[in-house]
Design a protein around this motif. Structure first.
Motif, PDB file in Angstrom:
ATOM      1  N   GLN A 187       0.853  -1.188   0.000  1.00 17.23           N
ATOM      2  CA  GLN A 187       0.000   0.000   0.000  1.00 17.23           C
ATOM      3  C   GLN A 187       0.889   1.238   0.000  1.00 17.23           C
ATOM      4  OE1 GLN A 187      -2.503  -0.698   3.421  1.00 17.23           O
ATOM      5  NE2 GLN A 187      -4.015  -1.686   2.091  1.00 17.23           N
ATOM      6  N   ALA A 188       0.284   2.380  -0.063  1.00 19.05           N
ATOM      7  CA  ALA A 188       1.066   3.619  -0.158  1.00 19.05           C
ATOM      8  C   ALA A 188       2.047   3.731   1.011  1.00 19.05           C
ATOM      9  CB  ALA A 188       0.122   4.809  -0.173  1.00 19.05           C
ATOM     10  N   ASP A 189       1.604   3.384   2.210  1.00 18.60           N
ATOM     11  CA  ASP A 189       2.443   3.619   3.394  1.00 18.60           C
ATOM     12  C   ASP A 189       2.817   2.340   4.131  1.00 18.60           C
ATOM     13  OD1 ASP A 189      -0.087   3.009   3.982  1.00 18.60           O
ATOM     14  OD2 ASP A 189      -0.360   4.513   5.560  1.00 18.60           O
ATOM     15  N   GLY A 190       2.774   1.209   3.457  1.00 16.54           N
ATOM     16  CA  GLY A 190       3.164  -0.021   4.146  1.00 16.54           C
ATOM     17  C   GLY A 190       2.606  -1.261   3.465  1.00 16.54           C
ATOM     18  N   PHE A 191       2.277  -2.260   4.259  1.00 18.02           N
ATOM     19  CA  PHE A 191       1.851  -3.552   3.705  1.00 18.02           C
ATOM     20  C   PHE A 191       0.601  -4.041   4.430  1.00 18.02           C
ATOM     21  CE2 PHE A 191       6.374  -3.018   3.288  1.00 18.02           C
ATOM     22  CZ  PHE A 191       6.591  -3.333   1.956  1.00 18.02           C
ATOM     23  N   ALA A 192      -0.411  -4.411   3.657  1.00 15.68           N
ATOM     24  CA  ALA A 192      -1.620  -4.992   4.258  1.00 15.68           C
ATOM     25  C   ALA A 192      -1.417  -6.494   4.332  1.00 15.68           C
ATOM     26  CB  ALA A 192      -2.841  -4.664   3.402  1.00 15.68           C
ATOM     27  N   ILE A 193      -1.603  -7.050   5.513  1.00 16.89           N
ATOM     28  CA  ILE A 193      -1.406  -8.489   5.726  1.00 16.89           C
ATOM     29  C   ILE A 193      -2.789  -9.104   5.820  1.00 16.89           C
ATOM     30  CG2 ILE A 193      -0.370 -10.227   7.245  1.00 16.89           C
ATOM     31  CD1 ILE A 193       1.711  -8.331   6.037  1.00 16.89           C
ATOM     32  N   GLU A 194      -3.131  -9.867   4.780  1.00 13.03           N
ATOM     33  CA  GLU A 194      -4.490 -10.425   4.713  1.00 13.03           C
ATOM     34  C   GLU A 194      -4.573 -11.719   5.518  1.00 13.03           C
ATOM     35  OE1 GLU A 194      -6.913 -11.664   1.046  1.00 13.03           O
ATOM     36  OE2 GLU A 194      -6.219  -9.592   0.698  1.00 13.03           O
ATOM     37  N   VAL A 195      -5.297 -11.677   6.621  1.00 12.12           N
ATOM     38  CA  VAL A 195      -5.496 -12.856   7.477  1.00 12.12           C
ATOM     39  C   VAL A 195      -7.000 -13.132   7.553  1.00 12.12           C
ATOM     40  CG1 VAL A 195      -3.366 -12.707   8.841  1.00 12.12           C
ATOM     41  CG2 VAL A 195      -5.318 -11.309   9.499  1.00 12.12           C
ATOM     42  N   PRO A 196      -7.434 -14.277   8.104  1.00  9.65           N
ATOM     43  CA  PRO A 196      -8.864 -14.603   8.054  1.00  9.65           C
ATOM     44  C   PRO A 196      -9.774 -13.513   8.636  1.00  9.65           C
ATOM     45  CG  PRO A 196      -7.613 -16.533   8.698  1.00  9.65           C
ATOM     46  CD  PRO A 196      -6.641 -15.409   8.598  1.00  9.65           C
ATOM     47  N   ASP A 197      -9.318 -12.773   9.658  1.00  8.81           N
ATOM     48  CA  ASP A 197     -10.252 -11.802  10.247  1.00  8.81           C
ATOM     49  C   ASP A 197      -9.884 -10.351   9.955  1.00  8.81           C
ATOM     50  OD1 ASP A 197      -8.025 -11.701  11.755  1.00  8.81           O
ATOM     51  OD2 ASP A 197      -9.008 -11.949  13.704  1.00  8.81           O
ATOM     52  N   GLY A 198      -9.239 -10.071   8.840  1.00 11.62           N
ATOM     53  CA  GLY A 198      -8.965  -8.675   8.494  1.00 11.62           C
ATOM     54  C   GLY A 198      -7.706  -8.531   7.670  1.00 11.62           C
ATOM     55  N   ALA A 199      -7.251  -7.285   7.530  1.00  6.65           N
ATOM     56  CA  ALA A 199      -6.031  -7.015   6.750  1.00  6.65           C
ATOM     57  C   ALA A 199      -5.281  -5.859   7.398  1.00  6.65           C
ATOM     58  CB  ALA A 199      -6.402  -6.699   5.303  1.00  6.65           C
ATOM     59  N   PRO A 200      -4.712  -6.099   8.606  1.00  9.97           N
ATOM     60  CA  PRO A 200      -4.004  -5.011   9.285  1.00  9.97           C
ATOM     61  C   PRO A 200      -2.797  -4.544   8.470  1.00  9.97           C
ATOM     62  CG  PRO A 200      -3.599  -7.116  10.373  1.00  9.97           C
ATOM     63  CD  PRO A 200      -4.645  -7.368   9.343  1.00  9.97           C
ATOM     64  N   CYS A 201      -2.406  -3.284   8.698  1.00 13.20           N
ATOM     65  CA  CYS A 201      -1.318  -2.692   7.918  1.00 13.20           C
ATOM     66  C   CYS A 201      -0.056  -2.530   8.776  1.00 13.20           C
ATOM     67  CB  CYS A 201      -1.789  -1.335   7.406  1.00 13.20           C
ATOM     68  SG  CYS A 201      -0.720  -0.743   6.111  1.00 13.20           S
ATOM     69  N   PHE A 202       1.093  -2.803   8.184  1.00  8.14           N
ATOM     70  CA  PHE A 202       2.385  -2.726   8.892  1.00  8.14           C
ATOM     71  C   PHE A 202       3.372  -1.918   8.070  1.00  8.14           C
ATOM     72  CE2 PHE A 202       0.205  -6.353  10.531  1.00  8.14           C
ATOM     73  CZ  PHE A 202       0.568  -6.438  11.867  1.00  8.14           C
ATOM     74  N   ASP A 203       4.369  -1.348   8.761  1.00 13.26           N
ATOM     75  CA  ASP A 203       5.398  -0.564   8.056  1.00 13.26           C
ATOM     76  C   ASP A 203       6.358  -1.466   7.283  1.00 13.26           C
ATOM     77  OD1 ASP A 203       4.463   1.794   9.286  1.00 13.26           O
ATOM     78  OD2 ASP A 203       5.606   1.308  11.106  1.00 13.26           O
ATOM     79  N   ARG A 204       6.663  -2.642   7.864  1.00 18.51           N
ATOM     80  CA  ARG A 204       7.652  -3.555   7.275  1.00 18.51           C
ATOM     81  C   ARG A 204       7.075  -4.964   7.261  1.00 18.51           C
ATOM     82  NH1 ARG A 204       9.354   0.795   6.668  1.00 18.51           N
ATOM     83  NH2 ARG A 204      11.063   1.869   7.740  1.00 18.51           N
TER      84      ARG A 204
END
Ligand SMILES: Cc1cc2nc3c(=O)[nH]c(=O)nc-3n(C[C@H](O)[C@H](O)[C@H](O)COP(=O)(O)OP(=O)(O)OC[C@H]3O[C@@H](n4cnc5c(N)ncnc54)[C@H](O)[C@@H]3O)c2cc1C
Length: 430
Positions: free
Chosen positions: A233-250
């Motif tokens: 994503q523009a400012d990091g990475f979306a981690i797609e897991v069964p209950d959502g897609a939280p975003c992380f810097d690295r």
């Protein structure tokens, strides 16, 4: 706010990375698909019995693994039985290397039982030849032929050491990697060649203490959580897991190599790395656990079988485990689980005729235990995007798949991301 890091995979590489991220002031979250951490070196429950997914051996040269165990509160001196390198075989062959280095080895070869003078001279010749790094395309079989090894030296030393360390037959193994393993251990500093035999289950060596340490230090570890995709994503990475897609810097990819190409595919610029990893071949390891009468005791905690399968038999009772529980290990296993189980039980009965019928038998086959350690492998480079790191036991070209390789790769990944994080903070004036 500290830099957030998603770590995909909670094997020894992912856990090492997470611990080091905490130490470096980053904020890691581990996502592990399995119900427990540990990956290919874990404790599993089979019919309620806690068993390791396969017998593991560490050696004194595993300096980073031992340091990491201490850092998370696991005491290697209590959890591992340290003994000088000892090769005891079912045909009476016995070699003990009380110290490493050329002199220590020469003494070990001289004192070994079951070695002819021709075998001893051949063994010394091979060690001398290792002063020069073998060609990248040479196999261990070619190295043995080039240095005129005898049948005895091959049968009792080089073939068993090669299959134990590289999990690949001498015909297919890389001579360069084998040479590296021998020089780092047998020719390494004092204690490097010592065998460190686990006296506790694999989970207690590192995975469980690391999990406890990470949670106590505010890191998040989510077991039973498979990452389905990683999207930039523009400012990091979306981690797609069964209950959502939280975003992380690295993001750190610390999953097993065969699982990685599918996850890397969606990220820009990762196709070459994904292709290189997808080209790896694998070898299996099967461990047959058989429980006998509690009075059963083998002559040694670890016995080699010259005829091949099993390659080694471990007596758990001599390693702090239940008396009478034997573990037969078949490396680079080709047969089905059932065939291997039958072969191992038959070999045990024929070698130790006094054994009663086993009370129970459980067999665990890891189909992709390690990558096949063939000549000509090249190192897998890290991605150009410094916010992404790859960790795992398969990254270094001149080393086989080991716990130490996994731990080192995890530490290197944390260091890389911490470097990237400093650069970002400096450039943004944070
Ligand atoms: C039977 C056996 C015997 C061995 N014996 C020895 C030995 O004696 N000495 C030695 O040094 N080494 C030995 N090894 C090798 C050693 O276990 C491995 O080198 C090491 O465990 C690899 O660790 P890793 O973290 O690189 O990978 P892994 O342990 O494979 O960890 C990867 C993790 O990622 C998780 N994962 C994968 N995909 C996803 C996803 N999409 N989302 C979330 N999680 C995911 C997996 O579940 C796994 O837990 C042995 C291996 C086996 C199997």
């Amino acid at each position: 706010m500290s830099t957030t890091v998603a770590i995909v995979g909670g094997g020894w590489a992912g856990l090492a990375c997470a611990v080091d991220c905490v130490r470096r002031g980053l904020q890691p979250t581990v996502f592990e698909a399995a119900p427990q951490v540990g990956g290919r070196a874990r404790t599993v429950r089979m019919d309620g019995l806690p068993l390791d997914n396969g017998q593991h051996i560490l050696i004194g040269a595993y300096s980073e693994t031992l340091a990491l165990m201490r850092a998370v509160g696991a005491d290697p001196d209590a959890l591992l039985q340290r003994q000088p390198l000892a090769l005891e075989f079912d045909d009476g062959f016995s070699l003990r290397a009380h110290s490493s280095g050329r002199l220590g080895l020469a003494i070990a070869f001289l004192r070994a039982c079951g070695m002819s003078w021709r075998d001893r001279l051949a063994a010394l010749r091979l060690m001398r030849a290792l002063r020069r790094t073998p060609a990248a395309d040479e196999t261990v079989a070619a190295l043995l032929a080039r240095t005129a090894q005898t049948d005895g030296a091959i049968k009792h030393l080089w073939a068993p050491l090669c299959i134990a360390a590289l999990n690949t037959s001498i015909e297919q193994s890389s001579a360069r990697v084998f040479a590296r393993v021998l020089t780092d251990s047998l020719m390494g500093p004092p204690g490097a060649a010592d065998l460190l035999l686990p006296r506790a289950d694999l989970g207690s060596l590192l995975p469980e203490p690391a999990l406890f340490w990470l949670r106590a230090h505010g890191a998040s570890v989510n077991t039973g959580t498979r990452v389905r995709a990683v999207r930039q994503q523009a400012d990091g990475f979306a981690i797609e897991v069964p209950d959502g897609a939280p975003c992380f810097d690295r993001v750190v990819f610390a999953c097993s190599p065969h699982q990685l190409p599918a996850l890397l595919g969606d990220l820009p610029g990762m196709q070459d790395i994904a292709r290189q990893i997808a080209a790896l071949a694998y070898e299996a390891i099967t461990t047959v656990y058989a429980a006998f009468d509690a009075r059963t005791r083998l002559p040694a905690a670890m016995t080699g079988f010259v005829a091949g399968e099993p390659h080694w038999v471990f007596d758990s009772g001599q390693l702090g485990g239940p008396p009478g529980l034997l573990a037969g290990v078949v490396s680079a296993a080709n047969g089905t689980r059932e065939e291997t189980e039958r072969t191992v039980l038959a070999a045990l009965r024929s070698q130790f005729p006094a054994l009663s019928d086993p009370l129970w038998v459980r067999t665990i086959s890891e189909r992709r235990a390690t990558f096949r350690c063939t000549p000509g492998r090249t190192a897998i480079e890290q991605p150009r995007d410094s916010r992404i790191a790859i960790a795992g036991d398969y990254l270094v070209a001149d080393y086989p798949a080991t716990l130490e390789a996994a731990v080192r790769s995890g530490l290197a990944a944390a260091s890389r991301l911490a470097g990237a994080s400093c650069k970002t903070q400096n450039s943004s004036g944070k």
